[in-house]
Design a protein around this motif. Structure first.
Motif, PDB file in Angstrom:
ATOM      1  N   LEU A 181       0.829  -1.211   0.000  1.00 29.88           N
ATOM      2  CA  LEU A 181       0.000   0.000   0.000  1.00 29.88           C
ATOM      3  C   LEU A 181       0.859   1.254   0.000  1.00 29.88           C
ATOM      4  O   LEU A 181       0.581   2.218  -0.742  1.00 29.88           O
ATOM      5  N   LYS A 185       0.860   3.935  -3.158  1.00 29.01           N
ATOM      6  CA  LYS A 185       0.371   5.297  -2.960  1.00 29.01           C
ATOM      7  C   LYS A 185       1.452   6.364  -3.082  1.00 29.01           C
ATOM      8  O   LYS A 185       1.185   7.482  -3.518  1.00 29.01           O
ATOM      9  N   SER A 186       2.676   6.018  -2.705  1.00 31.61           N
ATOM     10  CA  SER A 186       3.667   7.086  -2.541  1.00 31.61           C
ATOM     11  C   SER A 186       4.945   6.924  -3.354  1.00 31.61           C
ATOM     12  O   SER A 186       5.726   7.882  -3.426  1.00 31.61           O
TER      13      SER A 186
END
Length: 351
Positions: A181, A185-186
């Motif tokens: 995750l 996301k980053s």
């Protein structure tokens, strides 16, 4: 008293043999690779770097040996020893033959902590990758221990070993999902590609600054664990038995689990999650040197380092022109060993 399982050799002789095998494995790691380098060139490079007169070596060979292969081999030795010792400690404290930093989710938690620092900037620059990995490993162990305790409390049919194994699987999957995750996301494309390769176990980025941290941590961790060999012997019979012998079990478990988490975290932050070393090596060494930790601890440390060096050599030469993640090689050895240990453990409990 000599150990009949190891040919009646004294501990000192056994240790010398183990050290000789480790040195030989280091030599193989320096010689073998895509570019084969003669052993005399290895010796000359070591003499030159130590400040002794020696014949000149081809600059390319010198660079490969000193800047790439030697730190990689030393990192493999430190990482293998640390993971094997972590397995020894966890198997003794938890009285579970399947305990291992990878299987119990410590490696996954350490990966999540390291990625959180690297990608999210967790700690606002005050926390290193190893520090983040240490926090992640402790959180993973706490989660797995809590989940296993709940499983044992809610189901009388669940054995301690099965509950811990299932909790470890659940914990590992949870922290793997958190890591994925964070990456999704980053991280940008290049970061994601590098992290995913690193997470499968990778020693190719090992350089001397990494060695200056990994080796002292491995040696200090080994020293702490060896200092508690009598407590580990006692803990294999259960906490009550250890307490009756005067062992402060709470303090011992805190120190040793903290040491295990630190060893796992530092190595994972540098090499990624390498599985099954802490499972396979301690069991193999128990067969060779017995169950007493005064022998098992040094034997497992040496054997773990040698095992990971040999696995790294295989990962570099198995597919010509392409380096395979070392975690793939250890899994090819460890997964069948895990299955055998699981079946034997299940039969022992049912019998």
């Amino acid at each position: 008293m000599t150990n009949t399982k190891f040919g009646g050799l004294t501990p000192a002789v056994s240790l010398l043999i183990g050290a000789a095998i480790a040195i030989a494995a280091l030599g193989f790691a320096l010689v073998i690779g895509e570019t084969r380098i003669p052993l005399d060139s290895v010796w000359n490079v070591l003499r030159i770097e130590a400040g002794y007169p020696a014949p000149e070596v081809n600059p390319i060979d010198h660079g490969i040996l000193w800047s790439y292969r030697l730190p990689r081999a030393i990192m493999a030795m430190a990482c293998g020893a640390s993971l094997a010792l972590s397995g020894v400690v966890l198997q003794a404290l938890l009285r579970n033959p399947l305990s291992d930093p990878y299987i119990l989710g410590l490696s996954a938690g350490a990966s999540t902590g390291a990625v959180a620092v690297a990608i999210l900037g967790f700690g606002a620059g005050a926390l290193t990758l190893s520090g983040g990995a240490f926090i992640g490993a402790l959180l993973a162990f706490g989660f797995v221990a809590f989940l296993a305790r709940l499983a044992r409390g809610n189901s009388a049919a669940a054995t301690s070993s099965l509950a811990l194994l299932l909790a470890g699987v659940a914990g590992a999957q949870l922290f793997h999902a958190l890591t994925a995750l964070i990456i999704a996301k980053s991280a940008d494309a290049n970061q994601a590609r590098g992290i995913m390769f690193w997470m499968m176990g990778n020693l190719s980025g090992s350089r001397w600054p990494d060695i200056y941290l990994a080796v002292p941590v491995a040696l200090a961790g080994a020293g702490v664990i060896f200092a508690h060999f009598r407590a580990l012997d006692a803990m294999t019979f259960g906490r009550e038995a250890a307490q009756s012998m005067g062992i402060r079990t709470g303090l011992v478990m805190t120190i040793l689990i903290g040491t295990t988490a630190l060893l796992t975290a530092v190595m994972v932050s540098m090499t990624g999650a390498i599985g099954f070393v802490g499972l396979v090596v301690p069991h193999a060494m128990r067969f060779l040197v017995g169950v007493r930790h005064v022998r098992l601890i040094p034997a497992s440390a040496l054997a773990g380092g040698v095992f990971l060096i040999l696995a790294d050599i295989v990962s570099r030469i198995l597919i010509p022109g392409q380096a395979m993640p070392i975690g793939v090689v250890t899994a090819l050895v460890g997964a069948p060993a895990f299955a055998i240990i699981l079946v034997r453990s299940s039969r022992a409990h049912s019998g």
